[in-house]
Design a protein around this motif. Structure first.
Motif, mmCIF file in Angstrom:
data_model
loop_
_atom_site.group_PDB
_atom_site.id
_atom_site.type_symbol
_atom_site.label_atom_id
_atom_site.label_comp_id
_atom_site.label_asym_id
_atom_site.label_seq_id
_atom_site.Cartn_x
_atom_site.Cartn_y
_atom_site.Cartn_z
ATOM 1 N N VAL A 3 38.050 25.047 29.999
ATOM 2 C CA VAL A 3 39.269 25.530 30.648
ATOM 3 C C VAL A 3 39.055 25.527 32.147
ATOM 4 O O VAL A 3 38.078 26.107 32.647
ATOM 5 C CB VAL A 3 39.616 26.961 30.171
ATOM 6 N N ASP A 4 39.955 24.855 32.836
ATOM 7 C CA ASP A 4 39.876 24.837 34.294
ATOM 8 C C ASP A 4 40.485 26.125 34.839
ATOM 9 O O ASP A 4 41.615 26.491 34.496
ATOM 10 C CB ASP A 4 40.641 23.633 34.865
ATOM 11 N N ILE A 5 39.737 26.822 35.650
ATOM 12 C CA ILE A 5 40.205 28.077 36.240
ATOM 13 C C ILE A 5 40.433 27.864 37.726
ATOM 14 O O ILE A 5 39.532 27.422 38.446
ATOM 15 C CB ILE A 5 39.181 29.210 36.025
ATOM 16 N N ASP A 6 41.629 28.200 38.153
ATOM 17 C CA ASP A 6 41.968 28.098 39.575
ATOM 18 C C ASP A 6 41.576 29.418 40.243
ATOM 19 O O ASP A 6 42.360 30.371 40.306
ATOM 20 C CB ASP A 6 43.458 27.835 39.742
ATOM 21 N N TRP A 7 40.348 29.463 40.721
ATOM 22 C CA TRP A 7 39.835 30.707 41.278
ATOM 23 C C TRP A 7 40.597 31.128 42.538
ATOM 24 O O TRP A 7 40.800 32.312 42.770
ATOM 25 C CB TRP A 7 38.344 30.572 41.593
ATOM 26 N N ASN A 8 41.014 30.192 43.318
ATOM 27 C CA ASN A 8 41.765 30.528 44.530
ATOM 28 C C ASN A 8 43.082 31.225 44.171
ATOM 29 O O ASN A 8 43.488 32.193 44.818
ATOM 30 C CB ASN A 8 42.062 29.269 45.352
ATOM 31 N N TYR A 9 43.731 30.706 43.124
ATOM 32 C CA TYR A 9 44.996 31.309 42.686
ATOM 33 C C TYR A 9 44.761 32.737 42.189
ATOM 34 O O TYR A 9 45.519 33.665 42.519
ATOM 35 C CB TYR A 9 45.623 30.458 41.580
ATOM 36 N N LEU A 10 43.698 32.921 41.397
ATOM 37 C CA LEU A 10 43.404 34.249 40.884
ATOM 38 C C LEU A 10 43.094 35.232 42.004
ATOM 39 O O LEU A 10 43.527 36.393 41.977
ATOM 40 C CB LEU A 10 42.234 34.190 39.899
ATOM 41 N N LEU A 11 42.349 34.780 42.994
ATOM 42 C CA LEU A 11 42.027 35.653 44.126
ATOM 43 C C LEU A 11 43.279 36.028 44.911
ATOM 44 O O LEU A 11 43.440 37.180 45.347
ATOM 45 C CB LEU A 11 41.009 34.969 45.046
ATOM 46 N N GLU A 12 44.183 35.073 45.074
ATOM 47 C CA GLU A 12 45.432 35.360 45.776
ATOM 48 C C GLU A 12 46.258 36.390 45.002
ATOM 49 O O GLU A 12 46.847 37.309 45.584
ATOM 50 C CB GLU A 12 46.240 34.078 45.963
ATOM 51 N N ARG A 13 46.311 36.201 43.672
ATOM 52 C CA ARG A 13 47.049 37.154 42.836
ATOM 53 C C ARG A 13 46.448 38.559 42.929
ATOM 54 O O ARG A 13 47.153 39.560 43.020
ATOM 55 C CB ARG A 13 47.049 36.698 41.372
ATOM 56 N N GLU A 15 44.674 39.813 45.363
ATOM 57 C CA GLU A 15 44.950 40.389 46.675
ATOM 58 C C GLU A 15 46.375 40.918 46.751
ATOM 59 O O GLU A 15 46.635 41.993 47.315
ATOM 60 C CB GLU A 15 44.722 39.344 47.763
ATOM 61 N N ARG A 16 47.334 40.198 46.155
ATOM 62 C CA ARG A 16 48.722 40.641 46.162
ATOM 63 C C ARG A 16 48.887 41.936 45.367
ATOM 64 O O ARG A 16 49.605 42.860 45.771
ATOM 65 C CB ARG A 16 49.625 39.563 45.573
ATOM 66 N N LEU A 17 48.198 42.021 44.214
ATOM 67 C CA LEU A 17 48.276 43.232 43.412
ATOM 68 C C LEU A 17 47.683 44.423 44.149
ATOM 69 O O LEU A 17 48.230 45.544 44.107
ATOM 70 C CB LEU A 17 47.559 43.026 42.070
ATOM 71 N N LEU A 18 46.559 44.199 44.829
ATOM 72 C CA LEU A 18 45.948 45.276 45.596
ATOM 73 C C LEU A 18 46.858 45.726 46.733
ATOM 74 O O LEU A 18 46.996 46.929 47.006
ATOM 75 C CB LEU A 18 44.591 44.834 46.149
ATOM 76 N N ASP A 19 47.495 44.770 47.403
ATOM 77 C CA ASP A 19 48.423 45.108 48.484
ATOM 78 C C ASP A 19 49.603 45.919 47.952
ATOM 79 O O ASP A 19 50.049 46.891 48.580
ATOM 80 C CB ASP A 19 48.941 43.837 49.169
ATOM 81 N N MET A 20 50.124 45.507 46.771
ATOM 82 C CA MET A 20 51.248 46.235 46.183
ATOM 83 C C MET A 20 50.833 47.657 45.817
ATOM 84 O O MET A 20 51.586 48.619 46.027
ATOM 85 C CB MET A 20 51.770 45.501 44.950
#
Length: 299
Positions: A3-13, A15-20
């Protein structure tokens, strides 16, 4: 299966959750932050727990007794007045524990301080013992405000498995963080020792010396700089309070009749106290009002 994991996407998500989450917490803290204007307009407040924090809610119709109505406790009132005057003038003052008979005027004496010193900057915050674990947060808020605060802890009594008193003990004795200079604790209890002794638990059931037993029993009471005892009321004082309250309410039964009613009422209640006297006068006032209304009813 790879399974290819988009680590950059997960990190962005993430960070957004933490900001919220941070934004939501900031909004909540802003809602809980005490309003300085409320403390200017009102003298009495309650601490209202609202997990994970809480807030101060003003008491719009506070019960502030007239200290002149509290007969038979002159020495206690004199000591409280002096201690509270020192406090509102930013002089050294002590935490106060009022203990003793039910209905003896302990709570009324504390609340009555607002009538004497509210205009001089005294404010009172009622804190329930279930919320003592939030005392560090409460005092952190109050430290910022330009008033002198009494934390009113009414009817202290702790069971063997309750540990909430430890936060109160820390506030009274001082922990790593100093208690705010603008905060004192005035507490009431029916017992001189609101925390039950537990020597068996501390020693594993081993026999302990009497001085060790006393040391286990006394700590919380000893944390208060002033302790005032309210002892059983004698008959003369009880009758004097009854006559005083009757005059204040405009009741005019004969003295003999009033005292006879008062003694009968006290026997039925099994106690003599200011509270019992006030309940009698309420009953008599109600009876007289009913009779007056009945006499005006058309036949």
């Amino acid at each position: 299966m790879d399974v290819d994991i988009d680590w950059n996407y997960l990190l962005e998500r993430l960070e957004r959750l933490l900001d919220m989450g941070e934004e939501h917490l900031s909004r909540q803290l802003a809602e809980w932050e005490p309003d300085p204007e409320a403390f200017r307009q009102h003298y009495a407040f309650r601490w209202q727990r609202d997990e994970p924090s809480g807030f101060f809610t003003e008491v719009t119709s506070p019960d502030i007794p007239d200290l002149a109505d509290l007969l038979g406790i002159d020495d206690a009132l004199k000591r409280m007045r002096r201690n509270t005057l020192q406090f509102v003038r930013s002089l050294p003052a002590n935490n106060v524990l009022l203990w003793g008979e039910r209905g003896g005027g302990k709570s009324s004496a504390v609340k009555g301080m607002l009538g004497e010193f509210g205009k001089q900057g005294l404010r009172m915050v009622e804190v329930r013992k279930e919320d003592f674990f939030q005392l560090p947060e409460i005092t952190a808020w109050l430290r910022q405000l330009p008033y002198r605060f009494i934390l009113f802890c009414d009817d202290l009594s702790f069971g063997e498995n309750e540990v909430a008193y430890r936060e109160l003990e820390t506030l009274l004795e001082g922990g790593l963080e100093a208690r705010p200079d603008n905060v004192l604790v005035y507490a009431t209890s029916n017992s001189r020792h609101p925390v039950p002794e537990r020597p068996a638990e501390k020693t594993g059931g081993a026999e302990i010396r009497p001085e060790e037993e006393a040391a286990e029993k006394l700590p919380l009471a000893d944390c208060f700089g002033v302790t005032l005892g309210f002892h059983p009321m004698d008959q003369a004082t009880y009758l004097a309070i009854t006559r005083h309250l009757a005059r204040k309410r405009g009741l005019a039964p004969g003295r003999e009749q009033l005292e006879r009613e008062a003694l009968h009422w006290a026997r039925d209640r099994g106690a003599r106290s200011g509270r019992v006297a006030r309940q009698l006068i309420d009953d008599l006032a109600g009876q007289l009002a009913l009779r007056g209304a009945a006499s005006k009813d058309p036949a």
